[in-house]
Write a protein that holds these residues in place. Structure first.
Motif, PDB file in Angstrom:
ATOM      1  N   GLY A   1       0.792  -1.217   0.000  1.00 11.01           N
ATOM      2  CA  GLY A   1       0.000   0.000   0.000  1.00 11.01           C
ATOM      3  C   GLY A   1       0.830   1.276   0.000  1.00 11.01           C
ATOM      4  N   LEU A   2       2.107   1.171  -0.417  1.00  5.44           N
ATOM      5  CA  LEU A   2       2.994   2.327  -0.375  1.00  5.44           C
ATOM      6  C   LEU A   2       3.089   3.081  -1.696  1.00  5.44           C
TER       7      LEU A   2
ATOM      8  N   THR B   1       1.699   6.478  -2.407  1.00  6.45           N
ATOM      9  CA  THR B   1       0.403   6.719  -1.784  1.00  6.45           C
ATOM     10  C   THR B   1       0.630   7.629  -0.574  1.00  6.45           C
ATOM     11  N   GLU B   2      -0.420   7.986   0.101  1.00  5.54           N
ATOM     12  CA  GLU B   2      -0.275   8.780   1.324  1.00  5.54           C
ATOM     13  C   GLU B   2       0.586   8.028   2.339  1.00  5.54           C
ATOM     14  N   SER B   3       0.367   6.726   2.481  1.00  3.69           N
ATOM     15  CA  SER B   3       1.187   5.910   3.394  1.00  3.69           C
ATOM     16  C   SER B   3       2.643   5.892   2.953  1.00  3.69           C
ATOM     17  N   GLY B   4       2.862   5.789   1.647  1.00  2.00           N
ATOM     18  CA  GLY B   4       4.219   5.794   1.108  1.00  2.00           C
ATOM     19  C   GLY B   4       4.920   7.114   1.348  1.00  2.00           C
ATOM     20  N   ARG B   5       4.199   8.221   1.155  1.00  2.00           N
ATOM     21  CA  ARG B   5       4.787   9.546   1.415  1.00  2.00           C
ATOM     22  C   ARG B   5       5.137   9.700   2.890  1.00  2.00           C
ATOM     23  N   HIS B   6       4.259   9.198   3.740  1.00  2.00           N
ATOM     24  CA  HIS B   6       4.505   9.290   5.184  1.00  2.00           C
ATOM     25  C   HIS B   6       5.744   8.470   5.568  1.00  2.00           C
ATOM     26  N   LEU B   7       5.840   7.235   5.076  1.00  2.00           N
ATOM     27  CA  LEU B   7       7.004   6.391   5.368  1.00  2.00           C
ATOM     28  C   LEU B   7       8.268   7.035   4.819  1.00  2.00           C
TER      29      LEU B   7
END
Length: 146
Positions: free
Chosen positions: A85-86, A104-110
Motif C-alpha cells: 500500500g505504499l 500513496t499517502e502511506s508511502g509519502r509518510h514512510l
C-alpha cells in the motif's frame, strides 16, 4: 600555482577520495539502520528515495537507470511496495504507453519518516548554512564532471 586553477595530483586527490569514502560509508551505515528500523529493504529504500512527491513522476525505465538495475527489478520492487500500500502504478501523464510509480499517502509518510531519521543521524545539520551551500555547490560540480 596556488590560484586553484591547476589540476591536483594524486597526492592531493587520494586523501579526498578517502574522506569521501569514509563519509559515504558512515552515511550508508545510518541509512541501513533507518531502513532496518522501518523494515524496508535497501532496494525498496532506494526506490522510495527516488519517488520524490515534489518532482514529476519517473518512468519505470528511468527509475531502473537511476538505481543501476534491470527494469524487471523495478517491477518486482514496485509489486512489493504496491502490495504494502505504499505506491501505485499509473500511466505516464505525457505517454500513456509508459508507467510511473507514485507514492500513496502511506508511502509519502514512510518516505518522510525515513528521510527525517537519516537527516537526524548525519553530521550535515552541524554545518552552517554557508558551509552546506558550499558543499552542495562542490558536490554538484563533481556530479556534473562525471
Amino acid at each position: 600555482m596556488g590560484n586553484g586553477s591547476t589540476t591536483a595530483g594524486p597526492d592531493r586527490v587520494l586523501p579526498l577520495l578517502q574522506q569521501l569514502f569514509e563519509v559515504s560509508a558512515a552515511l550508508n551505515v545510518e541509512v541501513g539502520k533507518a531502513l532496518a528500523e522501518f523494515d524496508v529493504s535497501g532496494s525498496a529504500g532506494g526506490l522510495l528515495w527516488l519517488l520524490d512527491p515534489d518532482r514529476p513522476p519517473l518512468r519505470m525505465r528511468e527509475i531502473a537507470r537511476s538505481l543501476g538495475c534491470d527494469p524487471s527489478n523495478v517491477t518486482l520492487m514496485g509489486d512489493k511496495l504496491e502490495e504494502a500500500g505504499l505506491l501505485v502504478r499509473r500511466p505516464h501523464p505525457d505517454d500513456k504507453r509508459s508507467r510511473v510509480l507514485e507514492l500513496t499517502e502511506s508511502g509519502r509518510h514512510l518516505r518522510q519518516r525515513l528521510l527525517d531519521r537519516v537527516v537526524a543521524a548525519t553530521p550535515l545539520p552541524t554545518l552552517t548554512v554557508r558551509e552546506q551551500d558550499q558543499l552542495r555547490h562542490l558536490l554538484a560540480k563533481l556530479s556534473n564532471a562525471s
